[in-house]
Design an enzyme around this catalytic site. Structure first.
Site, PDB file in Angstrom:
ATOM      1  N   LYS A  50     -53.305 -53.031 -22.394  1.00  0.00           N
ATOM      2  CA  LYS A  50     -53.259 -53.030 -23.857  1.00  0.00           C
ATOM      3  C   LYS A  50     -53.195 -51.598 -24.408  1.00  0.00           C
ATOM      4  O   LYS A  50     -53.413 -50.629 -23.679  1.00  0.00           O
ATOM      5  CB  LYS A  50     -54.490 -53.781 -24.382  1.00  0.00           C
ATOM      6  CG  LYS A  50     -54.492 -55.282 -24.019  1.00  0.00           C
ATOM      7  CD  LYS A  50     -55.659 -56.007 -24.677  1.00  0.00           C
ATOM      8  CE  LYS A  50     -55.620 -57.508 -24.388  1.00  0.00           C
ATOM      9  NZ  LYS A  50     -56.739 -58.231 -25.065  1.00  0.00           N
TER      10      LYS A  50
ATOM     11  N   PHE B  43     -60.096 -63.465 -35.712  1.00  0.00           N
ATOM     12  CA  PHE B  43     -59.713 -62.161 -35.167  1.00  0.00           C
ATOM     13  C   PHE B  43     -58.207 -62.005 -35.001  1.00  0.00           C
ATOM     14  O   PHE B  43     -57.739 -60.959 -34.547  1.00  0.00           O
ATOM     15  CB  PHE B  43     -60.414 -61.915 -33.819  1.00  0.00           C
ATOM     16  CG  PHE B  43     -60.128 -62.940 -32.741  1.00  0.00           C
ATOM     17  CD1 PHE B  43     -58.961 -62.877 -31.989  1.00  0.00           C
ATOM     18  CD2 PHE B  43     -61.023 -63.968 -32.480  1.00  0.00           C
ATOM     19  CE1 PHE B  43     -58.689 -63.818 -31.002  1.00  0.00           C
ATOM     20  CE2 PHE B  43     -60.765 -64.914 -31.482  1.00  0.00           C
ATOM     21  CZ  PHE B  43     -59.589 -64.834 -30.749  1.00  0.00           C
TER      22      PHE B  43
ATOM     23  N   ARG C 194     -58.489 -63.070 -13.435  1.00  0.00           N
ATOM     24  CA  ARG C 194     -59.560 -63.252 -14.429  1.00  0.00           C
ATOM     25  C   ARG C 194     -60.869 -62.682 -13.893  1.00  0.00           C
ATOM     26  O   ARG C 194     -61.619 -62.041 -14.626  1.00  0.00           O
ATOM     27  CB  ARG C 194     -59.738 -64.741 -14.794  1.00  0.00           C
ATOM     28  CG  ARG C 194     -58.553 -65.422 -15.481  1.00  0.00           C
ATOM     29  CD  ARG C 194     -58.205 -64.919 -16.848  1.00  0.00           C
ATOM     30  NE  ARG C 194     -59.293 -64.928 -17.791  1.00  0.00           N
ATOM     31  CZ  ARG C 194     -59.116 -64.782 -19.107  1.00  0.00           C
ATOM     32  NH1 ARG C 194     -57.896 -64.671 -19.637  1.00  0.00           N
ATOM     33  NH2 ARG C 194     -60.152 -64.748 -19.913  1.00  0.00           N
TER      34      ARG C 194
ATOM     35  N   HIS D 265     -55.010 -57.807 -20.720  1.00  0.00           N
ATOM     36  CA  HIS D 265     -54.838 -59.253 -20.889  1.00  0.00           C
ATOM     37  C   HIS D 265     -54.573 -59.875 -19.528  1.00  0.00           C
ATOM     38  O   HIS D 265     -53.947 -59.252 -18.671  1.00  0.00           O
ATOM     39  CB  HIS D 265     -53.632 -59.536 -21.800  1.00  0.00           C
ATOM     40  CG  HIS D 265     -53.188 -60.978 -21.764  1.00  0.00           C
ATOM     41  ND1 HIS D 265     -53.764 -61.953 -22.542  1.00  0.00           N
ATOM     42  CD2 HIS D 265     -52.259 -61.605 -20.992  1.00  0.00           C
ATOM     43  CE1 HIS D 265     -53.188 -63.122 -22.270  1.00  0.00           C
ATOM     44  NE2 HIS D 265     -52.274 -62.947 -21.331  1.00  0.00           N
TER      45      HIS D 265
HETATM   46  N1  UDP Z   1     -60.533 -61.156 -29.295  1.00  0.00           N
HETATM   47  C1  UDP Z   1     -61.231 -60.524 -30.311  1.00  0.00           C
HETATM   48  N2  UDP Z   1     -62.402 -61.089 -30.763  1.00  0.00           N
HETATM   49  C2  UDP Z   1     -62.908 -62.242 -30.243  1.00  0.00           C
HETATM   50  C3  UDP Z   1     -62.185 -62.876 -29.209  1.00  0.00           C
HETATM   51  C4  UDP Z   1     -61.019 -62.309 -28.758  1.00  0.00           C
HETATM   52  O1  UDP Z   1     -60.798 -59.485 -30.802  1.00  0.00           O
HETATM   53  O2  UDP Z   1     -63.969 -62.699 -30.677  1.00  0.00           O
HETATM   54  C5  UDP Z   1     -59.284 -60.565 -28.804  1.00  0.00           C
HETATM   55  C6  UDP Z   1     -59.477 -59.811 -27.485  1.00  0.00           C
HETATM   56  O3  UDP Z   1     -58.595 -58.694 -27.455  1.00  0.00           O
HETATM   57  C7  UDP Z   1     -59.078 -60.868 -26.467  1.00  0.00           C
HETATM   58  C8  UDP Z   1     -57.926 -61.573 -27.200  1.00  0.00           C
HETATM   59  O4  UDP Z   1     -58.324 -61.604 -28.552  1.00  0.00           O
HETATM   60  O5  UDP Z   1     -58.710 -60.298 -25.225  1.00  0.00           O
HETATM   61  C9  UDP Z   1     -57.609 -62.976 -26.721  1.00  0.00           C
HETATM   62  O6  UDP Z   1     -58.807 -63.745 -26.756  1.00  0.00           O
HETATM   63  P1  UDP Z   1     -59.189 -64.702 -25.553  1.00  0.00           P
HETATM   64  O7  UDP Z   1     -60.347 -65.537 -25.997  1.00  0.00           O
HETATM   65  O8  UDP Z   1     -57.977 -65.404 -25.047  1.00  0.00           O
HETATM   66  O9  UDP Z   1     -59.760 -63.674 -24.451  1.00  0.00           O
HETATM   67  P2  UDP Z   1     -59.138 -63.212 -23.032  1.00  0.00           P
HETATM   68  O10 UDP Z   1     -58.368 -64.373 -22.459  1.00  0.00           O
HETATM   69  O11 UDP Z   1     -58.281 -62.014 -23.319  1.00  0.00           O
HETATM   70  O12 UDP Z   1     -60.345 -62.851 -22.204  1.00  0.00           O
HETATM   71 MG    MG Z   2     -56.905 -65.559 -23.288  1.00  0.00          MG
END
Ligand code: UDP
Ligand code: MG
Length: 140
Positions: A9, A57, A85, A115
């Site tokens: 990112k 968000f 993950r 990501h």
């Molecule tokens: N994100 C955020 N606030 C939150 C949850 C997610 O800013 O409370 C952002 C963060 O950059 C995250 C992305 O949105 O990586 C996608 O969210 P997801 O829940 O899919 O998390 P990830 O799969 O990236 O762990």
């Molecule tokens: Mg995600």
């Protein structure tokens, strides 16, 4: 073997951590099958994260993901989605396990360095989002 999509990112790329994180991923056993640096438009970032459109968000996430270049890459490993993950750790670095990419390099839950796809189905969709058939030649 299976495939997943990672994106370094804008926070990680801007802080010149791309090389370190790539070395971490390779050291964890992933093989890079495709990789490039791109700057996303608002429309592209919004489409990529469309599943989060209703979340509070979302606007901030699109703003962040378009704030600088990103490095999407296709990674191969046994059980690639689950392996990536666990290699990157929890979304919020405060909750990420020691030694994970996010624990080591993320600034916050929003600016969290990387990501990773969350299912084989989404990995296939996300790989196709970033890479053309030609660019994915090594994937076959
Ligand atoms: N994100 C955020 N606030 C939150 C949850 C997610 O800013 O409370 C952002 C963060 O950059 C995250 C992305 O949105 O990586 C996608 O969210 P997801 O829940 O899919 O998390 P990830 O799969 O990236 O762990
Ligand atoms: Mg995600």
């Amino acid at each position: 073997m299976s495939l997943t999509l990672a994106i370094l990112k804008p926070d990680a790329v801007g802080a010149k951590k791309a090389g370190k994180i790539l070395a971490h991923l390779e050291g964890a056993g992933f093989t890079v099958k495709a990789l490039k640096l791109v700057s996303l438009s608002k429309a592209q970032a919004g489409e990529f994260y469309a599943v989060h459109r209703e979340r509070g968000f979302y606007a901030e996430l699109v703003e962040f993901m378009t704030s600088g270049p990103v490095i999407p890459m296709v990674l191969e490993a046994n059980d690639a989605v689950a392996k990536l993950r666990s290699t990157i750790g929890a979304t919020d670095p405060a909750e990420a396990a020691p030694g994970t990419v996010r624990k080591l390099h993320a600034e916050s839950k929003g600016r969290n360095a990387i990501h990773a796809s969350d299912s084989d189905e989404n990995a296939a969709r996300e790989i196709a989002f970033f890479f053309s058939e030609f660019e994915r030649i090594a994937v076959r």
